[in-house]
Design a protein around this motif. Sequence first.
Motif, PDB file in Angstrom:
ATOM      1  N   ASN A  26       0.848  -1.248  -0.167  1.00  0.00           N
ATOM      2  CA  ASN A  26       0.494   0.218  -0.161  1.00  0.00           C
ATOM      3  C   ASN A  26       0.895   1.298  -0.422  1.00  0.00           C
ATOM      4  N   GLN A  27       0.389   2.488  -0.426  1.00  0.00           N
ATOM      5  CA  GLN A  27       1.269   3.178  -0.599  1.00  0.00           C
ATOM      6  C   GLN A  27       1.625   4.413   0.217  1.00  0.00           C
ATOM      7  N   THR A  28       0.705   4.389   1.540  1.00  0.00           N
ATOM      8  CA  THR A  28       0.665   4.955   2.627  1.00  0.00           C
ATOM      9  C   THR A  28       1.301   3.144   3.811  1.00  0.00           C
ATOM     10  N   PRO A  29       2.010   3.616   5.152  1.00  0.00           N
ATOM     11  CA  PRO A  29       2.546   2.542   5.947  1.00  0.00           C
ATOM     12  C   PRO A  29       0.757   2.049   6.885  1.00  0.00           C
ATOM     13  N   THR A  30       1.012   0.644   6.374  1.00  0.00           N
ATOM     14  CA  THR A  30      -0.124  -0.589   6.676  1.00  0.00           C
ATOM     15  C   THR A  30       0.026  -1.215   8.073  1.00  0.00           C
ATOM     16  N   VAL A  31      -0.586  -1.220   8.592  1.00  0.00           N
ATOM     17  CA  VAL A  31      -0.543  -2.692   9.791  1.00  0.00           C
ATOM     18  C   VAL A  31      -1.108  -3.876   9.982  1.00  0.00           C
ATOM     19  N   ALA A  32      -1.120  -4.643   9.711  1.00  0.00           N
ATOM     20  CA  ALA A  32      -2.288  -5.487   9.913  1.00  0.00           C
ATOM     21  C   ALA A  32      -2.455  -6.684  11.040  1.00  0.00           C
ATOM     22  N   PHE A  33      -3.889  -6.678  11.513  1.00  0.00           N
ATOM     23  CA  PHE A  33      -3.444  -8.073  12.316  1.00  0.00           C
ATOM     24  C   PHE A  33      -4.858  -9.304  11.884  1.00  0.00           C
ATOM     25  N   ALA A  34      -4.809 -10.332  12.065  1.00  0.00           N
ATOM     26  CA  ALA A  34      -5.470 -11.371  12.088  1.00  0.00           C
ATOM     27  C   ALA A  34      -5.711 -12.166  13.235  1.00  0.00           C
ATOM     28  N   GLY A  35      -6.477 -12.379  13.261  1.00  0.00           N
ATOM     29  CA  GLY A  35      -6.918 -13.609  13.749  1.00  0.00           C
ATOM     30  C   GLY A  35      -8.152 -13.617  15.040  1.00  0.00           C
ATOM     31  N   ARG A  36      -8.519 -14.209  16.159  1.00  0.00           N
ATOM     32  CA  ARG A  36      -9.851 -14.122  16.686  1.00  0.00           C
ATOM     33  C   ARG A  36      -9.921 -12.551  17.679  1.00  0.00           C
ATOM     34  N   LEU A  37     -11.283 -11.963  17.606  1.00  0.00           N
ATOM     35  CA  LEU A  37     -10.715 -10.911  18.676  1.00  0.00           C
ATOM     36  C   LEU A  37     -11.024 -11.836  20.444  1.00  0.00           C
ATOM     37  N   VAL A  38     -10.220 -12.040  20.537  1.00  0.00           N
ATOM     38  CA  VAL A  38     -10.496 -12.618  22.474  1.00  0.00           C
ATOM     39  C   VAL A  38      -9.186 -11.911  23.127  1.00  0.00           C
ATOM     40  N   THR A  39      -9.335 -11.602  24.034  1.00  0.00           N
ATOM     41  CA  THR A  39      -8.513 -11.107  25.635  1.00  0.00           C
ATOM     42  C   THR A  39      -6.675 -11.680  24.837  1.00  0.00           C
ATOM     43  N   GLU A  40      -7.069 -13.146  25.187  1.00  0.00           N
ATOM     44  CA  GLU A  40      -5.217 -13.209  25.664  1.00  0.00           C
ATOM     45  C   GLU A  40      -4.441 -12.800  24.256  1.00  0.00           C
ATOM     46  N   LYS A  41      -4.901 -12.275  22.683  1.00  0.00           N
ATOM     47  CA  LYS A  41      -5.229 -12.257  21.342  1.00  0.00           C
ATOM     48  C   LYS A  41      -4.376 -10.267  21.277  1.00  0.00           C
ATOM     49  N   GLY A  42      -4.428  -9.885  22.860  1.00  0.00           N
ATOM     50  CA  GLY A  42      -3.519  -8.861  22.649  1.00  0.00           C
ATOM     51  C   GLY A  42      -4.003  -7.199  21.556  1.00  0.00           C
ATOM     52  N   LEU A  56      -4.215   1.379  10.688  1.00  0.00           N
ATOM     53  CA  LEU A  56      -4.622  -0.208  10.851  1.00  0.00           C
ATOM     54  C   LEU A  56      -5.857  -1.053  10.098  1.00  0.00           C
ATOM     55  N   LEU A  57      -5.271  -2.310   9.830  1.00  0.00           N
ATOM     56  CA  LEU A  57      -6.322  -3.606   9.560  1.00  0.00           C
ATOM     57  C   LEU A  57      -6.391  -4.744  10.040  1.00  0.00           C
ATOM     58  N   VAL A  58      -8.248  -5.006  10.677  1.00  0.00           N
ATOM     59  CA  VAL A  58      -8.337  -5.495  12.029  1.00  0.00           C
ATOM     60  C   VAL A  58      -8.685  -6.728  11.479  1.00  0.00           C
ATOM     61  N   ALA A  59      -9.044  -7.803  10.702  1.00  0.00           N
ATOM     62  CA  ALA A  59      -9.076  -8.591  10.244  1.00  0.00           C
ATOM     63  C   ALA A  59      -9.691 -10.087  10.748  1.00  0.00           C
ATOM     64  N   HIS A  89      -8.473   5.369  11.720  1.00  0.00           N
ATOM     65  CA  HIS A  89      -6.700   4.500  11.379  1.00  0.00           C
ATOM     66  C   HIS A  89      -7.425   3.554  11.595  1.00  0.00           C
ATOM     67  N   VAL A  90      -8.105   3.312  11.947  1.00  0.00           N
ATOM     68  CA  VAL A  90      -8.304   1.375  12.147  1.00  0.00           C
ATOM     69  C   VAL A  90      -8.949   0.854  11.386  1.00  0.00           C
ATOM     70  N   VAL A  91      -9.142   0.183  11.012  1.00  0.00           N
ATOM     71  CA  VAL A  91     -10.201  -0.909   9.920  1.00  0.00           C
ATOM     72  C   VAL A  91     -10.697  -2.507  10.476  1.00  0.00           C
ATOM     73  N   PHE A  92     -11.871  -1.461  10.729  1.00  0.00           N
ATOM     74  CA  PHE A  92     -12.039  -3.572  11.295  1.00  0.00           C
ATOM     75  C   PHE A  92     -12.794  -4.504   9.610  1.00  0.00           C
ATOM     76  N   LEU A  93     -12.514  -5.217  10.219  1.00  0.00           N
ATOM     77  CA  LEU A  93     -12.304  -5.750   8.386  1.00  0.00           C
ATOM     78  C   LEU A  93     -13.460  -7.636   8.153  1.00  0.00           C
ATOM     79  N   GLY A  94     -13.732  -7.777  10.441  1.00  0.00           N
ATOM     80  CA  GLY A  94     -14.553  -8.861   9.790  1.00  0.00           C
ATOM     81  C   GLY A  94     -14.135 -10.082   9.849  1.00  0.00           C
ATOM     82  N   HIS A  95     -14.655 -11.167   9.737  1.00  0.00           N
ATOM     83  CA  HIS A  95     -14.281 -12.195   9.602  1.00  0.00           C
ATOM     84  C   HIS A  95     -14.162 -12.440   7.936  1.00  0.00           C
ATOM     85  N   VAL A 114       1.379  -9.556  15.613  1.00  0.00           N
ATOM     86  CA  VAL A 114       0.765 -11.067  16.675  1.00  0.00           C
ATOM     87  C   VAL A 114       1.490 -10.421  17.795  1.00  0.00           C
ATOM     88  N   PRO A 115       0.018  -9.658  18.476  1.00  0.00           N
ATOM     89  CA  PRO A 115       0.451  -9.416  19.951  1.00  0.00           C
ATOM     90  C   PRO A 115       0.306 -10.206  20.719  1.00  0.00           C
TER      91      PRO A 115
END
Length: 391
Positions: free
Chosen positions: A209-225, A245-248, A269-275, A293-294
């Motif tokens: 992407n032309q702009t700096p993009t960070v991604a996360f993928a995973g279940r949205l549960v507490t232990e995933k940070g 930030l893209l949150v998948a 700054h954050v887009v929640f993409l869903g499953h 992967v936090p």
Amino acid sequence: MRILLISDYSTPSGGAELMTLSLRKQLRFRGHDVRLFASNARPIKLQPEADYSCFGTLSSIRGITQVLNPSAYNRLRQILKEFRPDVIHVRLFLSQLSPFILPLLKDTPAIYHVAWYRCICPIGTKLLPDQSPCQENAGIACIKNRCFPAAAWPSAMAQLSLWRLWSRNFSLIVANSYATQKKLLQYGIQADEVIWNGVPVHPYDRQLNQTPTVAFAGRLVTEKGVDDLLDAMHILVRRIPAASLLVAGDGPERKHLEARARRIGIGHHVVFLGHLSRLQLEERLKGAWVQVVPSRWEEPFGIVAAEAMMRGTAVLATNSGGLNEIIQDHETGLLVPANDPQSLAEALTTMLLNPRETETLGTNGRNFALRRLTEAGFVDRFEQLYAKLKQ
């Protein structure tokens, strides 16, 4: 060869479930007759993909069915009589299918393939309510530390007791990482083999992407940070205002996380993409500069990290569990302490301000994944184990 896969769930909703469905597909492609038995429970609203199913629930009675699920016992007994598998492979287990199915395995070679810590921890994460690691045996400590309601404690302890009693019916226990093997041994369970997970090989298609993009993928549960990642983004956008930030993924924490992003002023700054399906995920994240992967818990393996590495995306992960087996710090990715948004923000700043070096990490990660983390290699290892057990 006739192979029966057993799992709590058959929806393509998480890493372990996807690995099970992928294993079935690849083994069938190689000519094996493979069937999947799972509960009909759906963690998210996706269609179950099992060949055989039994009763499952996410309601308040799940604590009972986790100890005694007559539907699972009766259905499996029928399946074994009709299908007569050469080998049984149990994957995700103890969330729906109770230990009462284990005596049925005694006359058939069976593998327990450990995907998480459920056989040593009633909540499966080995995390205390304050998100610090638990170092105690399951038992009275679960009440003392308030890991779950006292009313649920008797059934949880009964389930673990039955598991210990009947786990001897497994011919082999396989861990998905050396970290998982070590964790199991710490609590008295010997894993005979370690087989890393494998992911599909995709053509290299990096289009940043032309702009700096960070991604996360995973279940949205507490232990995933993910809340730690949001706090890190709050710091990061002050330094790099164009960062996003893209949150998948989806899960019980989604509304809380969306509200948190708005509350700390980074909602735009954050887009929640869903499953997303695996193909959709690859398409949406191929332009990301970094995938994070936090995790707070000790990830038993970290499938999303392996997928990112195969894509050629640089990975920033917490330094625990199976993650630090597949990620070599400053070679195939970066590692930081868990529960530390400041360290995440510092590492992200470095990676986004040095895209050439970050892409080198991604390239190195892909080369490692092509050597060690392929789906074909994963299936090869299990195919060899099946043949050995059948003999």
